[in-house]
Scaffold this active site. Structure first.
Site, PDB file in Angstrom:
ATOM      1  N   CYS A   1       0.813  -1.225   0.000  1.00 45.84           N
ATOM      2  CA  CYS A   1       0.000   0.000   0.000  1.00 45.84           C
ATOM      3  C   CYS A   1       0.845   1.273   0.000  1.00 45.84           C
ATOM      4  O   CYS A   1       0.324   2.358  -0.247  1.00 45.84           O
ATOM      5  CB  CYS A   1      -0.943   0.011   1.195  1.00 45.84           C
ATOM      6  SG  CYS A   1      -2.123  -1.339   1.165  1.00 45.84           S
TER       7      CYS A   1
ATOM      8  N   HIS B   1      -3.047   7.433   3.223  1.00 44.18           N
ATOM      9  CA  HIS B   1      -3.477   6.151   2.666  1.00 44.18           C
ATOM     10  C   HIS B   1      -4.846   5.819   3.254  1.00 44.18           C
ATOM     11  O   HIS B   1      -5.067   5.953   4.461  1.00 44.18           O
ATOM     12  CB  HIS B   1      -2.456   5.074   3.037  1.00 44.18           C
ATOM     13  CG  HIS B   1      -2.918   3.687   2.693  1.00 44.18           C
ATOM     14  ND1 HIS B   1      -3.463   3.377   1.470  1.00 44.18           N
ATOM     15  CD2 HIS B   1      -2.946   2.541   3.429  1.00 44.18           C
ATOM     16  CE1 HIS B   1      -3.789   2.090   1.458  1.00 44.18           C
ATOM     17  NE2 HIS B   1      -3.495   1.563   2.634  1.00 44.18           N
TER      18      HIS B   1
ATOM     19  N   ASN C   1     -10.049   0.421   0.389  1.00 41.81           N
ATOM     20  CA  ASN C   1      -8.587   0.467   0.360  1.00 41.81           C
ATOM     21  C   ASN C   1      -8.106  -0.002  -1.018  1.00 41.81           C
ATOM     22  O   ASN C   1      -8.197  -1.193  -1.323  1.00 41.81           O
ATOM     23  CB  ASN C   1      -8.035  -0.426   1.481  1.00 41.81           C
ATOM     24  CG  ASN C   1      -6.508  -0.439   1.534  1.00 41.81           C
ATOM     25  OD1 ASN C   1      -5.845   0.037   0.613  1.00 41.81           O
ATOM     26  ND2 ASN C   1      -5.956  -0.992   2.600  1.00 41.81           N
TER      27      ASN C   1
HETATM   28  C1  LIG Z   1     -10.414  -5.749   9.984  1.00 38.43           C
HETATM   29  C2  LIG Z   1     -11.036  -4.892  11.072  1.00 38.43           C
HETATM   30  C3  LIG Z   1     -12.078  -3.967  10.459  1.00 38.43           C
HETATM   31  C4  LIG Z   1     -11.732  -5.814  12.060  1.00 38.43           C
HETATM   32  O1  LIG Z   1     -12.291  -5.026  13.107  1.00 38.43           O
HETATM   33  P1  LIG Z   1     -12.069  -5.448  14.629  1.00 38.43           P
HETATM   34  O2  LIG Z   1     -12.780  -4.464  15.427  1.00 38.43           O
HETATM   35  O3  LIG Z   1     -10.580  -5.562  14.839  1.00 38.43           O
HETATM   36  O4  LIG Z   1     -12.780  -6.822  14.704  1.00 38.43           O
HETATM   37  P2  LIG Z   1     -12.193  -8.250  15.135  1.00 38.43           P
HETATM   38  O5  LIG Z   1     -11.273  -8.780  14.066  1.00 38.43           O
HETATM   39  O6  LIG Z   1     -11.693  -8.149  16.510  1.00 38.43           O
HETATM   40  O7  LIG Z   1     -13.508  -9.072  15.115  1.00 38.43           O
HETATM   41  C5  LIG Z   1     -14.611  -8.797  15.974  1.00 38.43           C
HETATM   42  C6  LIG Z   1     -15.734  -9.748  15.625  1.00 38.43           C
HETATM   43  O8  LIG Z   1     -16.308  -9.375  14.359  1.00 38.43           O
HETATM   44  C7  LIG Z   1     -16.289 -10.494  13.489  1.00 38.43           C
HETATM   45  N1  LIG Z   1     -16.094 -10.036  12.121  1.00 38.43           N
HETATM   46  C8  LIG Z   1     -14.937  -9.918  11.443  1.00 38.43           C
HETATM   47  N2  LIG Z   1     -15.172  -9.451  10.205  1.00 38.43           N
HETATM   48  C9  LIG Z   1     -16.498  -9.266  10.111  1.00 38.43           C
HETATM   49  C10 LIG Z   1     -17.341  -8.799   9.096  1.00 38.43           C
HETATM   50  N3  LIG Z   1     -16.880  -8.419   7.902  1.00 38.43           N
HETATM   51  N4  LIG Z   1     -18.667  -8.704   9.339  1.00 38.43           N
HETATM   52  C11 LIG Z   1     -19.171  -9.070  10.528  1.00 38.43           C
HETATM   53  N5  LIG Z   1     -18.431  -9.549  11.537  1.00 38.43           N
HETATM   54  C12 LIG Z   1     -17.109  -9.635  11.335  1.00 38.43           C
HETATM   55  C13 LIG Z   1     -15.173 -11.363  13.975  1.00 38.43           C
HETATM   56  O9  LIG Z   1     -15.358 -12.711  13.562  1.00 38.43           O
HETATM   57  C14 LIG Z   1     -15.291 -11.192  15.472  1.00 38.43           C
HETATM   58  O10 LIG Z   1     -16.335 -12.016  15.954  1.00 38.43           O
HETATM   59  P3  LIG Z   1     -16.154 -12.806  17.350  1.00 38.43           P
HETATM   60  O11 LIG Z   1     -15.997 -11.716  18.396  1.00 38.43           O
HETATM   61  O12 LIG Z   1     -17.412 -13.571  17.435  1.00 38.43           O
HETATM   62  O13 LIG Z   1     -14.935 -13.631  17.162  1.00 38.43           O
HETATM   63  C15 LIG Z   1      -9.959  -4.061  11.832  1.00 38.43           C
HETATM   64  O14 LIG Z   1      -9.159  -4.913  12.601  1.00 38.43           O
HETATM   65  C16 LIG Z   1      -9.098  -3.288  10.899  1.00 38.43           C
HETATM   66  O15 LIG Z   1      -9.554  -2.367  10.248  1.00 38.43           O
HETATM   67  N6  LIG Z   1      -7.772  -3.592  10.836  1.00 38.43           N
HETATM   68  C17 LIG Z   1      -6.869  -2.903   9.928  1.00 38.43           C
HETATM   69  C18 LIG Z   1      -7.033  -3.455   8.554  1.00 38.43           C
HETATM   70  C19 LIG Z   1      -6.330  -2.681   7.505  1.00 38.43           C
HETATM   71  O16 LIG Z   1      -6.452  -1.484   7.463  1.00 38.43           O
HETATM   72  N7  LIG Z   1      -5.581  -3.361   6.632  1.00 38.43           N
HETATM   73  C20 LIG Z   1      -4.904  -2.770   5.548  1.00 38.43           C
HETATM   74  C21 LIG Z   1      -3.729  -1.955   6.018  1.00 38.43           C
HETATM   75  S1  LIG Z   1      -2.862  -1.339   4.660  1.00 38.43           S
END
Ligand SMILES: CC(C)(COP(=O)(O)OP(=O)(O)OC[C@H]1O[C@@H](n2cnc3c(N)ncnc32)[C@H](O)[C@@H]1OP(=O)(O)O)[C@@H](O)C(=O)NCCC(=O)NCCS
Length: 325
Positions: free
Chosen positions: A115, A252, A282
């Site tokens: 990215c 970004h 993204n």
């Molecule tokens: C991916 C992201 C949105 C997930 O959000 P989060 O608050 O960290 O959520 P978690 O991964 O802890 O998951 C929480 C719950 O939601 C669930 N979940 C994950 N993705 C889901 C989705 N798309 N829809 C619904 N539920 C979802 C998980 O399974 C988890 O359930 P559980 O508590 O029963 O296990 C977040 O971690 C994020 O934005 N990370 C950075 C990603 C990024 O920017 N990447 C590119 C960088 S260049």
């Protein structure tokens, strides 16, 4: 004392026609518009058509940047494309775009910084221009990231989209002062110890496949806020500016919550932050030039304004560029 500065002359962007909304995604995987919006700020993403390649997106963005600069391909010395999703393993997407532009002179190469690809490209272009090696460079970030997505994995498939952004940079005269126009500072970082936290599970030398995106979302989030904030603090410290001096923050577009977290941590006023993640998702290396293109098209970007760019991606790679428009 007089010195060469890298002026950002123009910008262009291209998004594929097809839009995939959160509601459409929710018919494919167990998620909802509400969950995606709340956790990421993303409402939709663009998806390249079958047969529409990264080079096609890059070419479309490049043509807009050339037209806005009132230049043609014969005026460009070098094409750099930041991409994680090249058309082919080789030759580079940059060579394909070079040929499609009708350029038979100069040079072209791809660079892989996930990215951070456009930001790395901009910093490299700046070095080439300051050294006198090239006079005018087309820097592109272009991706068809949906090709790497597993539409059964709700942890990743909600986050990414396709698109391309391009900028033309050229040599200009400066005084060696922070009041100069052009790139004033760039800062690139990487730390490969974290390579497994955000990765595609394939490659030509290992699996001989392209793989799918795999990510530890929480860890990426945490490192994202920390690394991006550090890159911003470094840029400000090294140039003597404060957040108040910055007119536009073009980050970004990974996640709306990361943008909010960074803005809060560094003390950047929210109205200065360009946010396109809701519409584009993204788009990896394309996200920074696409956000710049949005700002340009809004008509709010004025000559001599101070613009702070940052990016962070797989590797991890990250960095910042500070430039005066
Ligand atoms: C991916 C992201 C949105 C997930 O959000 P989060 O608050 O960290 O959520 P978690 O991964 O802890 O998951 C929480 C719950 O939601 C669930 N979940 C994950 N993705 C889901 C989705 N798309 N829809 C619904 N539920 C979802 C998980 O399974 C988890 O359930 P559980 O508590 O029963 O296990 C977040 O971690 C994020 O934005 N990370 C950075 C990603 C990024 O920017 N990447 C590119 C960088 S260049």
């Amino acid at each position: 004392m007089g010195m060469t500065r890298t002026i950002i002359k123009s910008v262009g962007g291209y998004l594929p026609e097809r839009i995939m909304t959160n509601d459409e995604l929710a018919t494919m995987v167990d998620t909802s518009d509400e969950w995606i919006t709340e956790r990421t700020g993303i409402k939709q993403r663009h998806v390249a058509a079958e047969g529409e390649f990264t080079s096609d997106l890059a070419l479309a963005a490049a043509k807009i940047a050339l037209q806005r600069a009132e230049l043609d391909a014969s005026d460009i010395d070098l094409v750099i494309i930041g991409t994680t999703t090249p058309d082919l393993t080789f030759p580079s997407t940059a060579c394909i775009v070079q040929a499609e532009l009708g350029m038979t002179h100069g040079a072209a190469f791809d660079l892989q910084a996930a990215c951070s690809g456009f930001l790395y490209g901009l910093a490299i272009a700046d070095s080439f221009i300051i050294s006198g090696a090239y006079k005018r460079i087309l820097v592109i970030g272009a991706e068809t990231l949906t090709r790497l997505m597993d539409f059964k994995d709700r942890n990743t498939c909600i986050l990414f989209g396709d698109g391309a952004g391009a900028a033309i940079v050229e040599a200009g005269e400066g005084q060696g002062e922070m009041s100069d126009r052009g790139v004033l500072y760039s800062h690139l970082r990487s730390d490969g110890r974290y390579r497994d936290l955000l990765t595609a599970t394939g490659g030509p030398s290992s699996t001989k496949t392209i793989g799918k995106i795999h990510m530890d979302g929480r860890e990426v989030f945490k490192h994202g806020v920390t690394n991006i904030s550090q890159a911003i603090f470094t840029a400000l410290k090294e140039t003597g500016f404060s957040c108040d001096d910055v007119d536009w923050f073009v980050p970004h577009q990974a996640n709306g919550r990361i943008l909010e977290g960074v803005a809060r941590k560094v003390g950047m006023a929210r109205e200065k932050v360009v946010v396109t993640v809701g519409q584009h998702a993204n788009t990896s290396a394309a996200s920074v030039p696409l956000a710049l293109n949005d700002l340009y098209e809004s008509g709010k970007l004025e000559r001599d304004q101070l613009v702070l760019f940052e990016a962070m991606g797989g590797g991890f790679t990250w960095g910042s560029v500070l430039a005066r428009w």
